[in-house]
Every structure is written in structure tokens, then in C-alpha cells.
Motif scaffolding. Sequence first.
Motif, PDB file in Angstrom:
ATOM      1  N   ILE A 200       0.811  -1.222   0.000  1.00 42.37           N
ATOM      2  CA  ILE A 200       0.000   0.000   0.000  1.00 42.37           C
ATOM      3  C   ILE A 200       0.846   1.274   0.000  1.00 42.37           C
ATOM      4  O   ILE A 200       0.285   2.378   0.044  1.00 42.37           O
ATOM      5  CB  ILE A 200      -0.960   0.021   1.215  1.00 42.37           C
ATOM      6  N   GLY A 201       2.173   1.154  -0.035  1.00 45.92           N
ATOM      7  CA  GLY A 201       3.026   2.342  -0.052  1.00 45.92           C
ATOM      8  C   GLY A 201       3.171   3.014   1.285  1.00 45.92           C
ATOM      9  O   GLY A 201       3.497   4.214   1.361  1.00 45.92           O
ATOM     10  N   CYS A 202       2.966   2.285   2.386  1.00 46.76           N
ATOM     11  CA  CYS A 202       3.066   2.845   3.731  1.00 46.76           C
ATOM     12  C   CYS A 202       4.535   3.047   4.103  1.00 46.76           C
ATOM     13  O   CYS A 202       5.382   2.203   3.802  1.00 46.76           O
ATOM     14  CB  CYS A 202       2.378   1.911   4.715  1.00 46.76           C
ATOM     15  N   CYS A 203       4.857   4.151   4.791  1.00 42.84           N
ATOM     16  CA  CYS A 203       6.239   4.407   5.210  1.00 42.84           C
ATOM     17  C   CYS A 203       6.244   5.399   6.370  1.00 42.84           C
ATOM     18  O   CYS A 203       5.256   6.096   6.634  1.00 42.84           O
ATOM     19  CB  CYS A 203       7.083   4.936   4.048  1.00 42.84           C
ATOM     20  N   TRP A 204       7.378   5.464   7.071  1.00 41.51           N
ATOM     21  CA  TRP A 204       7.569   6.385   8.199  1.00 41.51           C
ATOM     22  C   TRP A 204       8.089   7.718   7.666  1.00 41.51           C
ATOM     23  O   TRP A 204       8.905   7.765   6.745  1.00 41.51           O
ATOM     24  CB  TRP A 204       8.557   5.813   9.209  1.00 41.51           C
ATOM     25  N   LYS A 205       7.635   8.820   8.282  1.00 43.99           N
ATOM     26  CA  LYS A 205       8.034  10.155   7.863  1.00 43.99           C
ATOM     27  C   LYS A 205       8.396  10.995   9.090  1.00 43.99           C
ATOM     28  O   LYS A 205       7.782  10.869  10.149  1.00 43.99           O
ATOM     29  CB  LYS A 205       6.894  10.856   7.101  1.00 43.99           C
ATOM     30  N   LEU A 216       3.025   7.645   6.961  1.00 46.22           N
ATOM     31  CA  LEU A 216       2.272   8.015   5.768  1.00 46.22           C
ATOM     32  C   LEU A 216       1.503   6.798   5.265  1.00 46.22           C
ATOM     33  O   LEU A 216       2.084   5.748   5.019  1.00 46.22           O
ATOM     34  CB  LEU A 216       3.207   8.542   4.688  1.00 46.22           C
ATOM     35  N   VAL A 217       0.176   6.961   5.132  1.00 44.22           N
ATOM     36  CA  VAL A 217      -0.695   5.901   4.639  1.00 44.22           C
ATOM     37  C   VAL A 217      -1.382   6.425   3.386  1.00 44.22           C
ATOM     38  O   VAL A 217      -2.267   7.279   3.470  1.00 44.22           O
ATOM     39  CB  VAL A 217      -1.739   5.487   5.685  1.00 44.22           C
ATOM     40  N   THR A 226      -2.585  10.298   3.776  1.00 46.52           N
ATOM     41  CA  THR A 226      -2.841  10.564   5.179  1.00 46.52           C
ATOM     42  C   THR A 226      -1.561  10.323   5.962  1.00 46.52           C
ATOM     43  O   THR A 226      -0.959   9.254   5.857  1.00 46.52           O
ATOM     44  CB  THR A 226      -3.954   9.655   5.722  1.00 46.52           C
ATOM     45  N   ILE A 227      -1.127  11.319   6.740  1.00 42.30           N
ATOM     46  CA  ILE A 227       0.030  11.173   7.608  1.00 42.30           C
ATOM     47  C   ILE A 227      -0.469  11.165   9.045  1.00 42.30           C
ATOM     48  O   ILE A 227      -0.980  12.172   9.544  1.00 42.30           O
ATOM     49  CB  ILE A 227       1.056  12.301   7.386  1.00 42.30           C
ATOM     50  N   VAL A 228      -0.361  10.027   9.691  1.00 42.74           N
ATOM     51  CA  VAL A 228      -0.802   9.867  11.076  1.00 42.74           C
ATOM     52  C   VAL A 228       0.331  10.318  11.986  1.00 42.74           C
ATOM     53  O   VAL A 228       1.436   9.763  11.942  1.00 42.74           O
ATOM     54  CB  VAL A 228      -1.191   8.410  11.372  1.00 42.74           C
ATOM     55  N   LYS A 238      -7.148   2.088  12.467  1.00 43.67           N
ATOM     56  CA  LYS A 238      -8.316   2.220  11.602  1.00 43.67           C
ATOM     57  C   LYS A 238      -7.911   2.672  10.196  1.00 43.67           C
ATOM     58  O   LYS A 238      -8.458   2.184   9.193  1.00 43.67           O
ATOM     59  CB  LYS A 238      -9.310   3.215  12.201  1.00 43.67           C
ATOM     60  N   THR A 239      -6.949   3.583  10.107  1.00 41.23           N
ATOM     61  CA  THR A 239      -6.501   4.072   8.806  1.00 41.23           C
ATOM     62  C   THR A 239      -5.852   2.953   7.999  1.00 41.23           C
ATOM     63  O   THR A 239      -6.107   2.801   6.794  1.00 41.23           O
ATOM     64  CB  THR A 239      -5.524   5.232   8.985  1.00 41.23           C
ATOM     65  N   LEU A 240      -5.016   2.142   8.651  1.00 41.22           N
ATOM     66  CA  LEU A 240      -4.393   1.013   7.968  1.00 41.22           C
ATOM     67  C   LEU A 240      -5.441  -0.001   7.517  1.00 41.22           C
ATOM     68  O   LEU A 240      -5.367  -0.537   6.395  1.00 41.22           O
ATOM     69  CB  LEU A 240      -3.377   0.344   8.886  1.00 41.22           C
ATOM     70  N   LYS A 241      -6.421  -0.271   8.375  1.00 41.60           N
ATOM     71  CA  LYS A 241      -7.459  -1.242   8.035  1.00 41.60           C
ATOM     72  C   LYS A 241      -8.275  -0.772   6.838  1.00 41.60           C
ATOM     73  O   LYS A 241      -8.572  -1.557   5.922  1.00 41.60           O
ATOM     74  CB  LYS A 241      -8.370  -1.482   9.232  1.00 41.60           C
ATOM     75  N   ASP A 242      -8.645   0.514   6.819  1.00 46.26           N
ATOM     76  CA  ASP A 242      -9.421   1.048   5.694  1.00 46.26           C
ATOM     77  C   ASP A 242      -8.639   0.939   4.389  1.00 46.26           C
ATOM     78  O   ASP A 242      -9.191   0.574   3.342  1.00 46.26           O
ATOM     79  CB  ASP A 242      -9.791   2.504   5.959  1.00 46.26           C
ATOM     80  N   THR A 243      -7.345   1.229   4.435  1.00 42.57           N
ATOM     81  CA  THR A 243      -6.531   1.188   3.225  1.00 42.57           C
ATOM     82  C   THR A 243      -6.363  -0.235   2.718  1.00 42.57           C
ATOM     83  O   THR A 243      -6.430  -0.494   1.509  1.00 42.57           O
ATOM     84  CB  THR A 243      -5.157   1.817   3.492  1.00 42.57           C
ATOM     85  N   ILE A 244      -6.147  -1.188   3.629  1.00 43.41           N
ATOM     86  CA  ILE A 244      -5.970  -2.584   3.215  1.00 43.41           C
ATOM     87  C   ILE A 244      -7.273  -3.137   2.642  1.00 43.41           C
ATOM     88  O   ILE A 244      -7.263  -3.848   1.618  1.00 43.41           O
ATOM     89  CB  ILE A 244      -5.479  -3.428   4.405  1.00 43.41           C
ATOM     90  N   CYS A 245      -8.407  -2.820   3.265  1.00 45.92           N
ATOM     91  CA  CYS A 245      -9.692  -3.267   2.709  1.00 45.92           C
ATOM     92  C   CYS A 245      -9.950  -2.635   1.350  1.00 45.92           C
ATOM     93  O   CYS A 245     -10.498  -3.284   0.450  1.00 45.92           O
ATOM     94  CB  CYS A 245     -10.821  -2.923   3.677  1.00 45.92           C
TER      95      CYS A 245
END
Length: 371
Positions: A200-205, A216-217, A226-228, A238-245
Motif C-alpha cells: 500500500i506504499g506505507c512508510c515512516w516520515k 504516511l498511509v 494521510t500522515i498519522v 483504523k486508517t491502515l485497516k481502511d486502506t488494506i480493505c
Amino acid sequence: MASLEEREVYQHLGTPTGVHVRQTPEDTIVEILRDASQINSSLLAPWQKINVLNTFLISRISFLLRGSAVARVPLNKADNTIRQLVKRWLYLSQRTSTDIIYIFHRQGGANVPQLGDLCDMAVMTHAFRLLTCPDPTVRSIAQEAVRSMVRKRITRAPSEQEIATYLSVSLEAEFGRERGDLSSLWSCACNTSRLLGKRIGCCWKWCEERRELGILVPCLKTPDHTIVTLTARAMLEKTLKDTICCLYAENLKRKPDQGKVFEVSSKWDASNHFLPRGSFTRFADWRFVHRARLHCIPLNGAIRHGNRDKHCRKCGYANKTLPHVLCGCKQHSRAWRHRHNAIPNWLVKAIPPSLGKITLDSAIPGTDSRL
């Protein structure tokens, strides 16, 4: 408190705990799968079985993942068992795409999360909450542990930006050196970042202006990201779950066969109102609707193997598919009419008589139209 020798364990909140022991709660996973088998053999309705699975069993596994370092092999075996049961409850064949299982109810899926995804979200969330913990002691211990691992990798004192780069599993330049890192929460967080980064292109910023660490999600539907950060740390899971679904939904839409109807039925919540509780749904409807949406009804035109004759046995049409049976075969024209008339009949029953005169099955008043 019991005195324990090395490799002796005690159960703490369902997790084997001790010195130099595996924390994978295999006994608990076996017990959960046994309960899932009992749910399958019960007299509950199919949608009730899915609800019980999510409410009582998936939540138990999710709780264990928050406090345990769980190996992937037992989770993969449990995933296979749960996937087969959910497909059976949806009356789907084994060739059906598994994406439909992991998608939200409002989009037309069973809303059963994959255990591997739960493990990834638990590791990322736990690591981020430690690094952004409001307690200064916990936060300083976690930050110093990460800093020491990065210092060992690059052989010098790291900056905050370099720590974020390390957590995102960058293998460029000095970060690609092999230093024999020991297995820990932070090495697991790095591996999880690598997996989620590919998917999903997730990474730390690291934000230099605000002097804070974030994750960053990406949003798969729009170019926005979205940057949490610290202030929204409770929203990371919740943000990770929404993106994976959303990823599973997009994968299903791209399939030319099984994703054709799903691309339309997933747009509106009203199209899937019956999934959580089976509202206004007969058992016959439930057995039909999921296979129909994924084009898995065993009709002549839907069978993919062999050289079977695809003609319609009723009217002789060249390709007997579900759209032909529902809307094209003249032998079923009476069923078309009944299906059409059922909709205005339901509306007539729902409209209160006090609203005025109801006109049914007649031309539109005040027009020359024959409709």
C-alpha cells in the motif's frame, strides 16, 4: 508468583510468557479454530455465523496480537481454515476470489479480516504508540532502543530523519550494510514496514517543521495521502485497516469476470444492507446472491474448464450466462414481469393513503407519453 526456570512458561492474558520462549499462542489458536468448527456445525443462519466469528473469535486473535510476537505459520494455517468456512457460509466455490471475504459489509464483502493483516497492523500500531507515548519514560526508552539499532547499522549517531528512513527499511547507501541485527520489536516493525510498503506504499516520515514522527498511509482511490502523527495516534489502526480493505476491493474490481458486478454493487451502502444481519433476505436469496455477483452460478456460459456446450437449453442462445437467464431468455419473460411488478407493488404498500391518490400501471398523467 511461581518461580520459573528458563524456557518454562505461564499464560499471561492468553500469551505464553517466560525467558527464551516462543510467544506464539498456538494452543489458543487451536482453541479458536475448534470454536469456529462448532459455529459451522451450529444451526445459526449464515450471516449470524459470520457475525459470531467476527465478534467472538477474530477479536480474541486481535487481542493476542497486541501483546505477543506471533509467528506467521500458525496464522497462515488459521487463515486457510477460516477462509474455507466463510466461503462455505457464503455458498461460494473454492475457485472464487478470496478478496470478497476481507472487504467491508458496506462494499459487499464478509468483513472478515485476514489474520496476517491483523498481525501487520498490530506491529505497526504498537511500535508507533511506543515512540509517541505520552509517558516520557516509556517514550525515551523506545526512542533510545531505535536509535541504538540505527547507530549499529550506520556506525554513527543518527538523525531523526535517518531513524524514519531506517524504520521504512531503506537499503540504500549505508542503510544497506548487513550488521547482524537481533530480532526485536523494532526489527519486526521494519519487516512489517517493508511488507506494507510494497502493498500500500506505507512508510515512516519525519516532519522537520513540527519536529514529530508520523506514518504516511496512501489513499488508493485518490492522490491524497494521510500522515498519522502524535495527535492522531489512535487513528492509525483504523486508517491502515481502511486502506488494506480498499486494496482488496480494488483488486476484485480489476478482475474482468468476478469484478464486473462488484464494481457497481460496491458503490452504495443500500446495495449491501442485508449483509450484516440478513435483513429482508430469504435463505434462498442468500444462497444465490453472492454467487451471482461473482459470476459463479454453474451455468453453461460461466464454466471455464473443458469444451462444454455453452448454448441455452431453453431458447438455444449461443452463450447461457446469468444476464441472459435473468434478462434475455424469452422463456423467462413471465418472471421478468413479476420481478418488475414487485417493485411498484412494494412502493404502493409503503406509501400512506393520506398522501393522495396512487396511480399504478398507467400512462403518466398530463403527457402524451405511452410509458
